[in-house]
Design an enzyme around this catalytic site. Structure first.
Site, PDB file in Angstrom:
ATOM      1  N   GLU A  90       0.794  -1.144   0.010  1.00  0.00           N
ATOM      2  CA  GLU A  90       0.018  -0.005   0.074  1.00  0.00           C
ATOM      3  C   GLU A  90       1.043   1.270  -0.016  1.00  0.00           C
ATOM      4  O   GLU A  90       1.790   1.496   0.927  1.00  0.00           O
ATOM      5  CB  GLU A  90      -0.812   0.048   1.189  1.00  0.00           C
ATOM      6  CG  GLU A  90      -1.946  -0.903   1.009  1.00  0.00           C
ATOM      7  CD  GLU A  90      -2.964  -0.955   2.318  1.00  0.00           C
ATOM      8  OE1 GLU A  90      -3.962  -1.903   2.077  1.00  0.00           O
ATOM      9  OE2 GLU A  90      -2.983  -0.357   3.310  1.00  0.00           O
ATOM     10  N   ASP A 140      -5.319  10.020   9.974  1.00  0.00           N
ATOM     11  CA  ASP A 140      -3.904   9.495  10.549  1.00  0.00           C
ATOM     12  C   ASP A 140      -3.607   9.969  11.578  1.00  0.00           C
ATOM     13  O   ASP A 140      -3.702  11.255  11.982  1.00  0.00           O
ATOM     14  CB  ASP A 140      -3.003   9.758   9.386  1.00  0.00           C
ATOM     15  CG  ASP A 140      -3.075   8.824   7.907  1.00  0.00           C
ATOM     16  OD1 ASP A 140      -2.864   7.524   8.060  1.00  0.00           O
ATOM     17  OD2 ASP A 140      -3.808   9.284   6.979  1.00  0.00           O
TER      18      ASP A 140
END
Ligand SMILES: Cc1ncc(COP(=O)(O)O)c(C=O)c1O
Lengths: 267, 404
Positions: free
Chosen positions: A49, A60
């Site tokens: 990824e 995040d």
């Protein structure tokens, strides 16, 4: 059959779990990413990824926020990210590449153009964190047409009804977010994950990768017992940050870490 | 486009869309919380008891209705239209923000969640949230860009006195957008026991709708007050636009009054040409940020740009999706006032009317000062005086070279 599906079926036949590392494209330097991708693939990664950096990575934690900031400071653009994949593909045609990011950079690029260019570069799948299936009908059509798998997230808070809907839109694999929190959080609840995986499997035959909070061989092993794959992001990105000024040491420690995850999963 | 496609009166649709704008673009973890909020709001907004509780709090806690004040001396000086100020600065806590936090606090109470969080720029929404949290005995955490913590230090201390925890945010540009990122991260982590009180008409559906509904009290009052005092509707409405909550609150109840022209005033910063501003409607393009599609200040690669405004509350690269739609429909005119124009309006109103406006509201005043002379003396402009300027005294003093 897509490269992702083939990869996961093949692993399943061998009774193995997919190791899916995440790195941020352009971090710590623009020219580090392709080298890192080869290092990951060479040390046991099954799928990679690759994060498209965004100025406002709302889902995040601090580790990946900082990676995005470094990458953007290095001047990384979506075109750079696609070129990295293209370069990687010159010598690696096996390892599926999934781009992961937020919607706005893709919207700015233009969905149709992005789908075309990503597929041409050798990208296999997309995870767009802030694009729920309800809003994804049009993009999915374009991504499908280009042969890109649109991968959706399922969270601990996702209702059974939504699971069915997400599974119906999902391609390649489903990404189960192991905890309520941002990437890199530490409060992994293995039993909770297992029981949710059981619920999801009642609705779908798609393979399920689990991410968020998996940070070492032991957590990878535990999660791998019931998942089809594990995603390791922040722990890896943290390691990269630690050695950002020493390429050789960075690659050595990334190799070692990837191998340890592989061993954890293969136990 | 057909009439139907230009429909700006019956928005949003059930998916939260205002034309092509709005929607719900968040990570999966938040989807169920938003579904739940939408369901609760749909139910309560039609419940007369809930409305009565809201109206009661607005009357006896906030002090509504706020006056509509004819700024006669200033109007005379400008030599054109008569300017009326909708005095949201006189609300408890000193700005329009409290209308919304009262409403959302009632929703939070209904959900039984014991903790509220908020993002804040100027600190007015943070103060208003800390205030309602204190009153209801809820735990309160406020996220605020570290830049804003510096320039709005009075409000930071106010929030602390009210018992809230203020978390300075040091990521990104260290302003309102980063505070919102951090609030969303907190919400993802604590979604089970936390109610997120968003401070403006942005964010994922249903926030733009419910914040608007709570703020519409401004326009409903202004409409009937203007009719009472002058026997007719105003010719023009002017309000500053950060996220757009005070503006939509004033505008919305007038949208079907075709004779009423509307101006939303964005922060022109050092001038639109300088690139140093916070005016997405004047100079941006559509994109997706913080859960909705709307006009944004972004670069060619879709990265959100740094913004600049002398006023922390307008220093935001996005804007509520309904404004984006009203812009495209041509119903509202979006313009900009620069830092120095706002500062000059701040001084003028203080000296001519004895009313010290917030720097945010000063942007609306600055535009009204340009607009009024172009209109006749018997015409009427209603300006939303969204907040009072006490919080900005340190900023203005610093610009004057004075340290207090
Ligand atoms: C007094 C005042 N006016 C206006 C604003 C801008 O917000 P909005 O555009 O949502 O009204 C703020 C935000 O902090 C404010 O404090």
């Amino acid at each position: 059959m897509s490269r992702i599906t083939a990869c996961l079926q093949n692993l399943k036949q061998q009774n193995k779990k997919a190791l899916i590392p995440f790195i941020t494209a352009g971090d710590p330097q623009l020219d580090a990413s392709v080298v890192l991708m080869h290092t990951l693939a060479g040390n046991g990664a099954d799928i990679i990824e690759l994060g498209i950096p965004f100025s406002d990575p709302m889902a995040d934690g601090p580790v990946i926020q900082l990676a995005d900031e470094r990458a953007l400071e290095n001047g990384v653009t979506t075109t750079h990210v696609l070129n990295m994949v293209k370069e990687f593909r010159q010598t690696n045609q096996e390892t599926p590449i999934v781009l992961m990011g937020y919607l706005n950079p893709i919207e700015a690029y233009g969905y149709e153009q992005f789908a075309k260019d990503a597929a041409e570069a050798g990208v296999d799948g997309l995870i767009v964190v802030d694009l729920p299936p309800e809003a994804a009908a049009e993009p999915i059509k374009l991504f499908d047409a280009a042969g890109l798998d649109t991968i959706f997230l399922i969270a601990p808070t996702t209702s059974d009804k939504r699971i069915a809907r997400i599974a119906a839109s999902g391609r390649g694999y489903l990404y189960y977010v192991s905890l309520k929190g941002v990437t890199g959080a530490g409060h992994l609840d293995i039993d909770g994950v297992n029981s949710k995986l059981e619920t999801i499997r009642k609705t779908t035959d798609l393979p399920i990768a689990v991410g968020f909070g998996i940070k070492d061989a032991e957590t990878a092993r535990l999660i791998g017992q019931n998942a089809d794959g594990v995603v390791v992001g922040s722990a890896l990105v943290k390691l990269i940050a630690e050695f950002q000024n020493d390429r050789e040491a960075m690659l050595a420690s990334v190799s070692e870490f990837t191998q340890s995850l592989r061993q954890g999963l293969d136990q | 486009m057909s009439q139907n496609e230009r429909d700006f009166l019956n928005t949003p649709d059930e998916l939260g869309n205002f034309g092509p704008y709005g929607g719900r673009f968040v990570s999966e973890t938040l989807m169920s919380a938003l579904d739940e909020l939408e369901e609760i709001y749909n139910k309560l907004s039609k419940d007369p008891e809930f409305q009565a509780a809201f109206d009661k709090d607005l009357a006896h806690y906030v002090g509504r209705p706020s006056p509509l004040y004819h700024a006669e001396r200033w109007s005379k000086q400008l030599g054109g239209a008569q300017i009326y100020l909708k005095r949201e600065d006189l609300n408890h806590t000193g700005a329009h923000k409290v209308n919304n936090t009262i409403g959302q606090a009632l929703l939070a109470k209904y959900t039984g969640k014991r903790r509220v969080i908020a993002e804040t720029g100027a600190g007015q929404h943070g103060v208003a949230t800390a205030t309602v949290a204190a009153r209801l005995g809820l735990e309160c955490e406020v996220f605020m860009g570290s830049e804003d913590v510096k320039r709005q230090s009075l409000n930071v201390y106010r929030m602390k006195l009210l018992g809230a925890k203020v978390n300075p945010v040091t990521s990104g540009t260290k302003t309102l957008k980063d505070a919102m990122n951090e609030a969303l991260r907190d919400w993802v982590t604590n979604v089970d026991d936390t109610f997120y009180i968003i401070g403006t008409v942005a964010g994922p559906h249903p926030y733009p709708m419910l914040v608007r509904d709570f703020q519409c009290v401004i326009g409903r009052e202004a409409r009937s007050q203007c009719q009472e005092q002058t026997g007719r509707l105003p010719d023009a409405l002017v309000a500053c636009v950060g996220g757009g909550s005070n503006a939509i609150g004033l505008f919305h109840p007038f949208l079907s009054d075709e004779s009423v022209t509307m101006y939303g005033v964005e922060a022109g910063g050092l001038g639109l040409a300088s690139g140093q501003h916070a005016a997405p409607l004047c100079a941006g393009r559509p994109g997706v940020l913080h859960g909705n599609r709307t006009y944004l200040m972004e670069d060619g690669d879709g990265q959100i740009m740094h913004t600049h405004s002398v006023s922390a509350g307008l220093d935001y690269p996005g804007v509520g999706p309904e404004h984006s739609w009203l812009k495209d429909c041509g119903r509202v005119n979006y313009v900009a006032a620069n830092d120095d124009e706002a500062l000059s309006a701040f001084r003028t109103l203080t000296q001519v009317e004895g009313i010290m406006p917030a720097l945010e509201s000063s942007h609306a005043l600055a535009y009204a000062a340009k607009l009024a002379p172009t209109m006749d003396k018997d015409q009427i402009i209603v300006v939303n005086l969204s907040g009072r300027g006490d919080k900005d005294i340190l900023t203005v003093a610093e610009i004057d070279g004075i340290s207090l």
